[in-house]
Design an enzyme around this catalytic site. Structure first.
Site, PDB file in Angstrom:
ATOM      1  N   HIS A  69      29.027  78.468  27.333  1.00  0.00           N
ATOM      2  CA  HIS A  69      29.919  78.753  28.477  1.00  0.00           C
ATOM      3  C   HIS A  69      30.283  80.234  28.577  1.00  0.00           C
ATOM      4  CE1 HIS A  69      31.192  74.588  29.564  1.00  0.00           C
ATOM      5  NE2 HIS A  69      30.795  74.346  28.328  1.00  0.00           N
ATOM      6  N   CYS A  82      25.761  74.542  30.632  1.00  0.00           N
ATOM      7  CA  CYS A  82      26.087  73.312  29.924  1.00  0.00           C
ATOM      8  C   CYS A  82      25.744  72.067  30.756  1.00  0.00           C
ATOM      9  CB  CYS A  82      27.538  73.365  29.480  1.00  0.00           C
ATOM     10  SG  CYS A  82      27.850  72.333  28.062  1.00  0.00           S
ATOM     11  N   GLU A  97      31.465  81.722  31.005  1.00  0.00           N
ATOM     12  CA  GLU A  97      32.661  81.886  31.850  1.00  0.00           C
ATOM     13  C   GLU A  97      33.947  81.744  31.036  1.00  0.00           C
ATOM     14  OE1 GLU A  97      30.862  79.279  31.572  1.00  0.00           O
ATOM     15  OE2 GLU A  97      32.096  77.475  31.708  1.00  0.00           O
TER      16      GLU A  97
END
Ligand code: GLN
Length: 189
Positions: free
Chosen positions: A169, A79, A171
């Site tokens: 994302h 991002c 994560e």
């Protein structure tokens, strides 16, 4: 294997957790001195690219990181991290590290559609649950860039040599396959 995660702002803790679950050692980079020769790879997390870019500049990290990436240090940019790596931004005059041959549009989905989830086909791993948060996308990619995922006709993941980027994302999900792909990259697989 030691991975440095830029940790001034944004979703860095989640990257640490994902990488540590996969057995990597991680350190947080907050100062120039933390960015040492002993790193096998680095992560540029999501967050606010303007804030992170300013931090890199003020800490004297912009040039050392740029040189290291140009020299082949593996980097995973998510991002805002993708924005920092881009050679050109369509709706922003700033360029930060400028190492990746892509033109990126910031906040590309507008305010209304700023945040959403979508399953995208991430080439190296298969269908992936992607979380987009005020996300950018890649408008243009050089011929040396491998497009790894598209969503609605827009490029949302790519790789160029030692640089792996996602507009979303990984994560923020339980799915570790994108991080595992990055660690394979670090191992030179
Ligand atoms: N909108 C942010 C920027 O332009 C990126 C958002 C994110 O990293 N989730 O920097």
């Amino acid at each position: 294997m030691k991975i440095g995660i830029f940790a001034l702002q944004g979703a860095f803790l989640e990257h640490r957790q994902s990488l540590e679950k996969l057995g990597a050692e991680t350190i947080e980079i907050r100062r120039r001195a933390h960015f040492s020769d002993g790193l096998d790879g680095i992560v540029l997390p999501g967050g606010e690219s303007t804030v992170q870019g300013k931090f890199l500049r003020e800490e004297g990290l912009l040039n050392p990181v740029k040189q290291a990436v140009e020299g082949g240090l593996p980097v995973f940019g998510t991002c805002a991290g993708l924005i920092l790596l881009a050679k050109e931004l369509t709706n922003d005059r700033n360029v930060y590290l400028g190492t990746m041959d892509v033109t990126v549009k910031r906040n590309a989905y507008g305010r209304q559609l700023g945040s959403f989830r979508a399953d995208v086909e991430l080439k190296p791993v298969g269908l992936f649950p992607a979380v987009f948060i005020r996300a950018p996308y890649i408008e243009k990619a050089g011929t040396n860039v491998d497009v790894l995922a598209e969503q609605d006709g827009k490029i949302v993941a790519a790789r160029q040599d030692n640089m792996f980027v996602t507009a979303f994302h990984p994560e923020l999900t339980e799915d570790l396959r994108a991080h595992a792909y990055f660690l394979d990259m670090v191992r030179g697989k």
